[in-house]
Scaffold this active site. Structure first.
Site, PDB file in Angstrom:
ATOM      1  N   PRO A 145     -12.910 -30.644  -3.792  1.00 58.43           N
ATOM      2  CA  PRO A 145     -12.218 -29.368  -3.945  1.00 58.43           C
ATOM      3  C   PRO A 145     -12.901 -28.362  -4.865  1.00 58.43           C
ATOM      4  O   PRO A 145     -13.410 -28.721  -5.926  1.00 58.43           O
ATOM      5  CB  PRO A 145     -10.847 -29.766  -4.510  1.00 58.43           C
ATOM      6  CG  PRO A 145     -11.001 -31.143  -5.014  1.00 58.43           C
ATOM      7  CD  PRO A 145     -12.077 -31.782  -4.189  1.00 58.43           C
ATOM      8  N   ASN A 146     -12.872 -27.136  -4.387  1.00 62.00           N
ATOM      9  CA  ASN A 146     -13.338 -25.948  -5.117  1.00 62.00           C
ATOM     10  C   ASN A 146     -14.856 -25.795  -5.169  1.00 62.00           C
ATOM     11  O   ASN A 146     -15.349 -24.758  -5.617  1.00 62.00           O
ATOM     12  CB  ASN A 146     -12.750 -25.900  -6.544  1.00 62.00           C
ATOM     13  CG  ASN A 146     -11.242 -25.763  -6.522  1.00 62.00           C
ATOM     14  OD1 ASN A 146     -10.717 -24.889  -5.846  1.00 62.00           O
ATOM     15  ND2 ASN A 146     -10.533 -26.644  -7.209  1.00 62.00           N
ATOM     16  N   ARG A 168     -17.689 -18.086  -9.935  1.00 64.19           N
ATOM     17  CA  ARG A 168     -17.229 -18.053 -11.330  1.00 64.19           C
ATOM     18  C   ARG A 168     -17.748 -19.273 -12.077  1.00 64.19           C
ATOM     19  O   ARG A 168     -18.402 -20.122 -11.486  1.00 64.19           O
ATOM     20  CB  ARG A 168     -15.705 -17.925 -11.426  1.00 64.19           C
ATOM     21  CG  ARG A 168     -14.956 -18.976 -10.642  1.00 64.19           C
ATOM     22  CD  ARG A 168     -13.484 -18.718 -10.683  1.00 64.19           C
ATOM     23  NE  ARG A 168     -13.158 -17.502  -9.934  1.00 64.19           N
ATOM     24  CZ  ARG A 168     -11.936 -17.046  -9.762  1.00 64.19           C
ATOM     25  NH1 ARG A 168     -10.931 -17.658 -10.339  1.00 64.19           N
ATOM     26  NH2 ARG A 168     -11.703 -15.984  -9.043  1.00 64.19           N
ATOM     27  N   TYR A 183     -21.503 -24.224 -13.755  1.00 64.38           N
ATOM     28  CA  TYR A 183     -21.956 -24.658 -12.427  1.00 64.38           C
ATOM     29  C   TYR A 183     -23.146 -23.856 -11.877  1.00 64.38           C
ATOM     30  O   TYR A 183     -23.572 -24.101 -10.748  1.00 64.38           O
ATOM     31  CB  TYR A 183     -20.785 -24.589 -11.432  1.00 64.38           C
ATOM     32  CG  TYR A 183     -19.612 -25.459 -11.856  1.00 64.38           C
ATOM     33  CD1 TYR A 183     -19.745 -26.844 -11.944  1.00 64.38           C
ATOM     34  CD2 TYR A 183     -18.383 -24.900 -12.188  1.00 64.38           C
ATOM     35  CE1 TYR A 183     -18.689 -27.648 -12.349  1.00 64.38           C
ATOM     36  CE2 TYR A 183     -17.309 -25.693 -12.594  1.00 64.38           C
ATOM     37  CZ  TYR A 183     -17.473 -27.064 -12.672  1.00 64.38           C
ATOM     38  OH  TYR A 183     -16.423 -27.854 -13.074  1.00 64.38           O
ATOM     39  N   ASN A 220     -19.622 -35.885  -4.374  1.00 63.69           N
ATOM     40  CA  ASN A 220     -19.106 -35.209  -5.554  1.00 63.69           C
ATOM     41  C   ASN A 220     -17.616 -34.993  -5.283  1.00 63.69           C
ATOM     42  O   ASN A 220     -17.247 -34.010  -4.634  1.00 63.69           O
ATOM     43  CB  ASN A 220     -19.809 -33.884  -5.804  1.00 63.69           C
ATOM     44  CG  ASN A 220     -19.292 -33.206  -7.074  1.00 63.69           C
ATOM     45  OD1 ASN A 220     -18.267 -33.598  -7.622  1.00 63.69           O
ATOM     46  ND2 ASN A 220     -19.998 -32.177  -7.525  1.00 63.69           N
ATOM     47  N   ALA A 250     -12.565 -32.661  -8.743  1.00 61.76           N
ATOM     48  CA  ALA A 250     -11.441 -33.053  -9.612  1.00 61.76           C
ATOM     49  C   ALA A 250     -10.838 -34.404  -9.209  1.00 61.76           C
ATOM     50  O   ALA A 250     -10.258 -35.103 -10.049  1.00 61.76           O
ATOM     51  CB  ALA A 250     -10.369 -31.974  -9.595  1.00 61.76           C
ATOM     52  N   GLU A 270     -22.552 -41.196  -6.756  1.00 60.40           N
ATOM     53  CA  GLU A 270     -21.647 -40.166  -7.271  1.00 60.40           C
ATOM     54  C   GLU A 270     -22.471 -39.090  -7.978  1.00 60.40           C
ATOM     55  O   GLU A 270     -23.343 -39.420  -8.792  1.00 60.40           O
ATOM     56  CB  GLU A 270     -20.680 -40.823  -8.258  1.00 60.40           C
ATOM     57  CG  GLU A 270     -19.714 -39.877  -8.935  1.00 60.40           C
ATOM     58  CD  GLU A 270     -18.890 -40.589 -10.027  1.00 60.40           C
ATOM     59  OE1 GLU A 270     -19.253 -41.729 -10.413  1.00 60.40           O
ATOM     60  OE2 GLU A 270     -17.912 -39.997 -10.491  1.00 60.40           O
ATOM     61  N   HIS A 283     -22.278 -35.249 -10.072  1.00 60.61           N
ATOM     62  CA  HIS A 283     -21.542 -34.139 -10.681  1.00 60.61           C
ATOM     63  C   HIS A 283     -22.544 -33.108 -11.148  1.00 60.61           C
ATOM     64  O   HIS A 283     -23.551 -33.449 -11.782  1.00 60.61           O
ATOM     65  CB  HIS A 283     -20.695 -34.611 -11.864  1.00 60.61           C
ATOM     66  CG  HIS A 283     -19.656 -35.583 -11.438  1.00 60.61           C
ATOM     67  ND1 HIS A 283     -18.537 -35.196 -10.751  1.00 60.61           N
ATOM     68  CD2 HIS A 283     -19.609 -36.934 -11.522  1.00 60.61           C
ATOM     69  CE1 HIS A 283     -17.825 -36.268 -10.456  1.00 60.61           C
ATOM     70  NE2 HIS A 283     -18.463 -37.340 -10.898  1.00 60.61           N
ATOM     71  N   ARG A 311     -17.535 -32.883 -21.560  1.00 64.83           N
ATOM     72  CA  ARG A 311     -16.580 -31.789 -21.341  1.00 64.83           C
ATOM     73  C   ARG A 311     -15.196 -32.233 -21.831  1.00 64.83           C
ATOM     74  O   ARG A 311     -15.116 -33.039 -22.758  1.00 64.83           O
ATOM     75  CB  ARG A 311     -16.597 -31.409 -19.848  1.00 64.83           C
ATOM     76  CG  ARG A 311     -17.947 -30.854 -19.395  1.00 64.83           C
ATOM     77  CD  ARG A 311     -17.912 -30.393 -17.966  1.00 64.83           C
ATOM     78  NE  ARG A 311     -16.950 -29.315 -17.772  1.00 64.83           N
ATOM     79  CZ  ARG A 311     -16.548 -28.878 -16.574  1.00 64.83           C
ATOM     80  NH1 ARG A 311     -17.059 -29.425 -15.472  1.00 64.83           N
ATOM     81  NH2 ARG A 311     -15.657 -27.917 -16.467  1.00 64.83           N
TER      82      ARG A 311
HETATM   83  O1  CA2 Z   1     -19.417 -31.208 -12.371  1.00 66.44           O
HETATM   84  C1  CA2 Z   1     -18.980 -31.399 -11.239  1.00 66.44           C
HETATM   85  O2  CA2 Z   1     -19.677 -31.389 -10.224  1.00 66.44           O
HETATM   86  C2  CA2 Z   1     -17.481 -31.616 -11.050  1.00 66.44           C
HETATM   87  O3  CA2 Z   1     -17.304 -32.632 -10.090  1.00 66.44           O
HETATM   88  C3  CA2 Z   1     -16.937 -30.290 -10.551  1.00 66.44           C
HETATM   89  C4  CA2 Z   1     -15.422 -30.266 -10.428  1.00 66.44           C
HETATM   90  C5  CA2 Z   1     -14.749 -30.782 -11.680  1.00 66.44           C
HETATM   91  O4  CA2 Z   1     -13.349 -30.892 -11.464  1.00 66.44           O
HETATM   92  C6  CA2 Z   1     -15.297 -32.119 -12.120  1.00 66.44           C
HETATM   93  O5  CA2 Z   1     -14.670 -32.511 -13.315  1.00 66.44           O
HETATM   94  C7  CA2 Z   1     -16.792 -32.055 -12.325  1.00 66.44           C
HETATM   95  C8  CA2 Z   1     -14.907 -28.850 -10.185  1.00 66.44           C
HETATM   96  C9  CA2 Z   1     -15.598 -28.093  -9.111  1.00 66.44           C
HETATM   97  C10 CA2 Z   1     -15.137 -26.682  -9.170  1.00 66.44           C
HETATM   98  O6  CA2 Z   1     -16.235 -25.858  -8.900  1.00 66.44           O
HETATM   99  C11 CA2 Z   1     -16.130 -24.544  -9.102  1.00 66.44           C
HETATM  100  C12 CA2 Z   1     -17.275 -23.815  -8.938  1.00 66.44           C
HETATM  101  C13 CA2 Z   1     -17.244 -22.468  -9.130  1.00 66.44           C
HETATM  102  C14 CA2 Z   1     -16.063 -21.817  -9.463  1.00 66.44           C
HETATM  103  C15 CA2 Z   1     -14.933 -22.559  -9.628  1.00 66.44           C
HETATM  104  C16 CA2 Z   1     -14.955 -23.928  -9.431  1.00 66.44           C
END
Ligand code: CA2
Length: 146
Positions: free
Chosen positions: A9-10, A17, A22, A73, A76, A97, A99, A106
């Site tokens: 997700p996301n 953002r 990221y 990946n 969340a 896996e 990330h 974090r």
């Molecule tokens: O670091 C990672 O790749 C995560 O898997 C990314 C997840 C987060 O919940 C994990 O704890 C770590 C979140 C991805 C959300 O990505 C976004 C990218 C741009 C804008 C908003 C969200």
């Protein structure tokens, strides 16, 4: 060799953002980077993204007999999903896996992964490079880390 890359997700919002965490590249850029690495290594790759936990479970189940390894990946769901852990264990395909960020550095709630014990390796904090290293690892390439 056929590798399935699953993004949770996301991650479709990459580049829109939180660039400090990221990066500023888009999801399409990620898919391209994965494709280039696969081409370089001569492996087949399919990259998918979904915001839905059950869909990730379905995708993992359907990977049996179609793919030789999974890069995941779970975003969340990493920190919440026993269902994804169970699915990875059930199919028994080698999984790595990934990330983008260093989840060990974090918020406290990101430090635990339900997914890691079902994977042969976890790569975190390396951005897009983490996906490329994961593919190399599954392809048996010893250049991982370079
Ligand atoms: O670091 C990672 O790749 C995560 O898997 C990314 C997840 C987060 O919940 C994990 O704890 C770590 C979140 C991805 C959300 O990505 C976004 C990218 C741009 C804008 C908003 C969200």
């Amino acid at each position: 060799m056929r590798i399935l890359v699953i993004n949770g997700p996301n991650l479709n919002l990459l580049g829109t953002r939180e660039p400090d965490i990221y990066g500023s590249k888009s999801y399409a850029d990620l898919v391209n980077a994965i494709r280039w690495t696969a081409e370089e290594l001569g492996v087949q790759v399919k990259t998918v993204q979904t915001n839905h936990e059950g869909e990730i479970v379905d995708i993992i189940q359907q990977a049996i007999n179609k793919y030789d390894g999974i890069v995941i990946n779970p975003a969340a769901y990493t920190h919440t999903s026993i269902a994804i852990y169970d699915a990875l264990k059930a199919v028994g395909l080698p999984a790595v896996e990934v990330h983008m960020s260093d989840i060990s550095n974090r918020e406290e709630f990101r430090r635990h992964s339900y997914i890691s014990p079902a994977c042969i390796a976890t790569i975190a904090g390396k951005g897009f490079t983490g996906y490329q290293e994961a593919i190399k690892l599954l392809a048996g390439n010893s250049d991982v880390g370079e």
